[in-house]
Design an enzyme around this catalytic site. Structure first.
Site, PDB file in Angstrom:
ATOM      1  N   TRP A  99       0.824  -1.210   0.000  1.00 30.56           N
ATOM      2  CA  TRP A  99       0.000   0.000   0.000  1.00 30.56           C
ATOM      3  C   TRP A  99       0.858   1.260   0.000  1.00 30.56           C
ATOM      4  CZ3 TRP A  99      -4.106  -1.606  -1.902  1.00 30.56           C
ATOM      5  CH2 TRP A  99      -4.617  -2.874  -1.558  1.00 30.56           C
ATOM      6  N   ASP A 166      -1.362   6.767   6.567  1.00 26.80           N
ATOM      7  CA  ASP A 166      -2.441   5.861   6.199  1.00 26.80           C
ATOM      8  C   ASP A 166      -2.628   4.908   7.374  1.00 26.80           C
ATOM      9  OD1 ASP A 166      -4.048   3.801   5.245  1.00 26.80           O
ATOM     10  OD2 ASP A 166      -2.844   3.401   3.461  1.00 26.80           O
ATOM     11  N   LYS A 190     -11.831  -2.134   7.921  1.00 25.54           N
ATOM     12  CA  LYS A 190     -11.037  -2.969   8.831  1.00 25.54           C
ATOM     13  C   LYS A 190     -11.563  -2.831  10.263  1.00 25.54           C
ATOM     14  CE  LYS A 190      -8.013  -3.049   5.324  1.00 25.54           C
ATOM     15  NZ  LYS A 190      -7.707  -4.200   4.462  1.00 25.54           N
TER      16      LYS A 190
END
Length: 355
Positions: A99, A166, A190
């Site tokens: 990511w 992030d 999540k």
């Protein structure tokens, strides 16, 4: 059979969130309408989004001068929104996995990107420690938890430039010193809500400093000025997020969640480390408490699929590792009860004892 949900995302939600969301799908706030069909500008939903921002600020102790936005597009949209709004000439990034690599790729479209360090040399199994962030960087970007590889930065870094993070997969798993960051963002699927909404915590005075023109929908100031209501927001996921935030408060807040999460992870890592057939894949000091990655030891490698199949007979789902890594991944997000970890450990030991 009870299911034990270890999926990395979309992932497990609390029973509180599921129950209240299901009720709102049938009849939202006594309106006789579903949350799926209510106007986002109705007073009933306006109250939801305002309360969700307030709950965010309360649980994370967000100081004055910051706003919480609820946007679409996932964290992947933020990979471009961040540099669009914040990168003038050069930004620094820490490469710790898939990511962060994707975020780096997007940032390069807007200016110079200095990758200060990378753990790619060892398949992202550690967090780099020795690096220098150039003082002329517009910002320094990190990915705090790496769902695919199972590493995590569990502290707020001290850097000499604006910090952006992030936190898609570990938000609300520990207290955060928000004032150290200019932007914190993440996909909700999540630790917060169903997929479809992205949270952004943004320092207002950090905005409006780039020289380029920014398209209206990609300008954070647009959404700050309209309270996340410039266009139709993802109504259902925002409502679910509010339910999760209420549940977190009932659980005792972020400090209480941190203790629970650390205990779950310690129990599973102990089981892995004491096993004769399983082993961890990550530098122990950098292990994630959200995503526990492990494999079979070399002598038992051919049994990995067999173990996944065996675990499924116990109601265990979602433990197959990411396709780029293999092995196993047990995601221990906030809504996962410790009893599910116990079931996984029992399955691991039963499988091992059969050999």
């Amino acid at each position: 059979m009870k299911k034990h949900n270890f999926y990395a995302g979309p992932s497990i939600l609390s029973e509180y969130t599921l129950k209240n969301t299901a009720e709102a799908v049938e009849n939202f706030a006594g309106t006789g309408l579903s949350i799926l069909e209510i106007s986002h500008r109705s007073k009933e939903f306006t109250a939801v989004i305002e309360e969700a921002e307030a709950m965010f600020k309360e649980l994370l102790d967000i100081p004055e001068g910051y706003r919480v936005l609820f946007l679409g597009g996932g964290a992947s949209m933020q990979f471009c929104m961040v540099p669009f709004n914040m990168l003038n000439k050069k930004a620094s990034y820490l490469d710790t996995g898939t990511w962060s690599s994707k975020a780096i790729k997007e940032a390069k479209l807007f200016g110079e990107v200095d990758v200060v360090a990378s753990s790619k040399d060892k398949n992202y199994t550690y967090i780099p420690k020795e690096y220098t962030v150039a003082p002329d960087s517009d910002y320094f970007h990190i990915t705090t938890n790496n769902t695919i590889y199972g590493t995590e930065i569990r502290k707020d870094l001290d850097v000499n430039v604006p910090l952006i993070a992030d936190m898609s997969s570990d938000i609300f798993s520990r207290p955060i010193d928000v004032k150290k960051y200019d932007i914190i963002y993440g996909g909700a699927q999540k630790n917060l809500a169903p997929a479809g909404v992205t949270f952004v915590i943004v320092k207002e005075e950090a905005l409006g400093k780039v020289e380029r023109a920014i398209p209206t929908m990609l300008d954070y100031r647009t959404h700050v000025s309209k309270g996340s209501m410039f266009n139709t927001p993802p109504v259902l996921p925002i409502y679910s997020a509010l339910q999760t935030l209420k549940w977190y408060k009932q659980m005792g807040g972020v400090e209480a969640l941190q203790k629970i999460d650390e205990a779950k992870a310690a129990k599973l890592y102990d089981a892995i480390d004491s096993s004769r057939i399983f082993r961890g894949t990550v530098n122990p000091e950098d292990r994630s408490i959200m995503n526990v990655c492990f494999v079979m030891k070399d002598d038992y490698k051919e049994l990995e699929k067999e173990f996944v199949d065996f675990a499924s007979t116990k109601g265990i789902v979602g433990i197959k590792g990411h396709r780029s890594v293999g092995g196993f991944r047990a995601s221990l997000y906030n809504a996962l009860p410790e009893s599910s970890v116990d079931v996984l450990i029992a399955a691991m030991r039963e499988f091992e004892n059969k050999l």
